[in-house]
Enzyme design. Sequence first.
Site, mmCIF file in Angstrom:
data_model
loop_
_atom_site.group_PDB
_atom_site.id
_atom_site.type_symbol
_atom_site.label_atom_id
_atom_site.label_comp_id
_atom_site.label_asym_id
_atom_site.label_seq_id
_atom_site.Cartn_x
_atom_site.Cartn_y
_atom_site.Cartn_z
ATOM 1 C CG ASP A 1 4.868 -4.452 -2.065
ATOM 2 O OD1 ASP A 1 3.875 -4.458 -1.916
ATOM 3 O OD2 ASP A 1 5.994 -3.947 -1.297
ATOM 4 C CG ASN B 1 0.888 -12.212 -0.933
ATOM 5 O OD1 ASN B 1 1.831 -11.609 -1.733
ATOM 6 N ND2 ASN B 1 1.544 -11.286 -0.061
HETATM 7 C C1 IPE Z 1 5.429 -9.326 -2.151
HETATM 8 O O1 IPE Z 1 4.713 -8.569 -1.580
HETATM 9 C C2 IPE Z 1 5.021 -10.148 -3.001
HETATM 10 C C3 IPE Z 1 4.302 -9.700 -4.111
HETATM 11 C C4 IPE Z 1 4.641 -8.599 -4.125
HETATM 12 C C5 IPE Z 1 3.580 -10.483 -4.895
HETATM 13 P P1 IPE Z 1 4.445 -7.968 -0.076
HETATM 14 O O2 IPE Z 1 3.762 -7.119 0.483
HETATM 15 O O3 IPE Z 1 3.562 -9.720 0.554
HETATM 16 O O4 IPE Z 1 5.626 -8.836 1.048
HETATM 17 P P2 IPE Z 1 6.401 -8.170 2.629
HETATM 18 O O5 IPE Z 1 5.103 -8.673 3.324
HETATM 19 O O6 IPE Z 1 5.809 -6.508 2.466
HETATM 20 O O7 IPE Z 1 8.110 -8.670 2.643
HETATM 21 C C1 IPE Z 2 1.287 -6.184 -3.359
HETATM 22 O O1 IPE Z 2 0.660 -5.304 -3.172
HETATM 23 C C2 IPE Z 2 0.785 -7.049 -4.305
HETATM 24 C C3 IPE Z 2 0.370 -8.497 -3.641
HETATM 25 C C4 IPE Z 2 1.025 -8.862 -2.585
HETATM 26 C C5 IPE Z 2 -0.843 -9.759 -3.323
HETATM 27 P P1 IPE Z 2 0.327 -4.727 -1.371
HETATM 28 O O2 IPE Z 2 -0.977 -5.241 -1.311
HETATM 29 O O3 IPE Z 2 1.737 -5.765 -0.538
HETATM 30 O O4 IPE Z 2 0.838 -3.651 -1.252
HETATM 31 P P2 IPE Z 2 1.260 -2.952 0.027
HETATM 32 O O5 IPE Z 2 2.749 -3.223 0.320
HETATM 33 O O6 IPE Z 2 0.175 -3.374 1.103
HETATM 34 O O7 IPE Z 2 1.089 -1.648 -0.186
HETATM 35 MG MG MG Z 3 3.239 -5.174 -0.371
#
Ligand code: IPE
Ligand code: IPE
Ligand code: MG
Length: 247
Positions: free
Chosen positions: A21, A69
């Site tokens: 993340d 997602n």
């Molecule tokens: C969790 O991250 C999913 C992945 C890293 C694939 P998210 O960015 O989707 O999680 P939330 O929305 O902050 O809980």
């Molecule tokens: C994790 O990074 C990747 C996926 C969830 C696919 P994020 O895209 O959630 O990054 P932040 O949380 O917005 O910084």
């Molecule tokens: Mg995230």
Amino acid sequence: MQQRATKQVTALPQHVAIIMDGNGRWAAQRGLSRSEGHRAGVDAFERICEHAADLGIAHLTFYAFSTENWARPQGEVDALMALFRRQLSEAKRRRAENEQKRWRIRYIGDLRPGGLLPADILALIDEMQTESAMQNKTVVNIAINYGGQQEILHAAKRLAQACAAGERDATTLTEQDIEQHLHTAGQPPPDLIIRPSGEQRLSNFLLWQSAYAEFWFSDILWPDFSTADFDRALADYAARSRRFGGV
Ligand code: IPE
Ligand code: IPE
Ligand code: MG
């Protein structure tokens, strides 16, 4: 004290799972697009996967895309799918290298044909899993279109169907029956779950399997995650006392 120092060196987890993340925030800090953040996240994935496998960790799980997602803007979802596609095609080209590493690549999540994942990605996944099925040094699980609640629901449905068909008796079902129907069937549960980016939640990751997992949180954004950070998580893990409800 001496004993503790020894323990830190030897208590290597069997299974480490990582919630990758912070790609979006990493990109925003640099004035880049979120897609560029995801690209940097792939580099971090390769770096950490290689390092963890070299250390001898037998099972690794990386959370790449959750069932939630799909709610992101279409452009970002498309960019992520393009990255998965590219990653899978490149891995296919590097087949000899993969064989040498003896990595078994497995994808966990809802991979049913006709589901939300594009058919060409499903075909590449299928090929990759079949090709590496005989490998046994490191199991690398990639969680894609993965949701812990959906996974448990899927197991419950399968068991309900078996009961309805008279193949099973509901009163004799056990935790092992659920486990056998999870995407991770046959693998040990994660000993350590790492989540960077400052969030302290599971976000629907390995809900059943994490019952007795140790957690390690850090503010580092995933694209910045280094092998030294990974080693710090391992050192913390090694110093913990896991009791599993005992004393
Ligand atoms: C969790 O991250 C999913 C992945 C890293 C694939 P998210 O960015 O989707 O999680 P939330 O929305 O902050 O809980
Ligand atoms: C994790 O990074 C990747 C996926 C969830 C696919 P994020 O895209 O959630 O990054 P932040 O949380 O917005 O910084
Ligand atoms: Mg995230």
